[in-house]
Design a protein around this motif. Structure first.
Motif: not given
Length: 239
Positions: A64-87
């Motif tokens: 928590a003190a040194l976090m220096n990167g990353g990714v945030f993914v948020y999918v709203p209600k009733n949303v179906q994502i067919e293709e994968p998200l890639q990082t």
């Protein structure tokens, strides 16, 4: 390249693309610092609040003190994502520490597949990786989380992947752990809601004289929950 992908090189975003269809549906898929700037309240709602605690132990506090990167993914209600998200997390600086935070949130009745790859090149130089992942599946949501970790010999790695599944939610894990350096890895899912499901599938390949510690757990809190664990490992070279 895939339609939806984020690439971080040495913790700096170098390529991000998201289909207009997902943008129109309110899906958020971006690096974590952009998310903190543009959606601060939403990120703070989930950052080390439900799956992992800051004061859980020394390694989480350090993260928590040194976090220096990353990714945030948020999918709203009733949303179906067919293709994968890639990082892709590409660590090219052989001496740089990696303190990565990944958050995947699926709101009620939504679904998403998220896949990430870690790559580093520090064969002789020593560095550390402290990675925390939080997957939150709200009622009737489904999250499929895939990862391939391939850190070089010089990287000492701590990986903490946690999931929280609410009523009728499902979290599927598919993890390939191919690190060549010393590794501590935790994969823990909390089945909070009734009829929630977790499937954990993990493959680990060890090399030479590595020190490795892998923990996989499912905690059952709700009624009629189902947790399956399939874990395989192989060690090559000296034992």
């Amino acid at each position: 390249l895939p339609k939806n992908i984020v690439i971080l090189r040495n913790q700096t975003p170098v390529y991000q693309v998201q289909s207009q269809e997902l943008v129109d549906q309110g899906v958020i898929f971006t690096d974590i610092f952009t998310a903190l700037n543009e959606y601060p309240d939403l990120v703070k709602k989930y950052y080390m609040q439900q799956a992992v605690s800051v004061n859980e132990h020394h390694l989480t506090a350090l993260h928590a003190a040194l976090m220096n990167g990353g990714v945030f993914v948020y999918v709203p209600k009733n949303v179906q994502i067919e293709e994968p998200l890639q990082t892709i997390f590409w660590q090219e600086d052989p001496e740089a520490a990696l303190y990565n935070h990944v958050i995947v949130v699926a709101e009620e009745n939504s679904s998403v597949t998220y896949v990430e790859n870690y790559i580093s090149y520090n064969v002789e130089e020593k560095a550390t990786a402290n990675i925390v992942t939080e997957v939150i599946a709200h009622p009737n949501a489904k999250v499929s989380f895939g990862a391939v970790d391939h850190f070089a010999e010089g990287m000492v790695t701590y990986i903490n992947r946690r999931g929280v599944a609410y009523e009728n939610a499902t979290i599927d894990w598919a993890l390939g752990q191919m690190n060549e350096g010393n590794t501590i890895s935790e994969n823990i899912t909390q089945l909070i809601g009734d009829f929630s499901i977790s499937n954990m599938r993990t493959i680990t390949v060890g090399h030479s004289n590595q020190i490795q510690n892998f923990t996989t757990k499912t905690h059952h809190f709700g009624k009629s929950t189902d947790g399956q664990i399939l874990q395989r490992g192989v060690l090559t070279g000296k034992t």
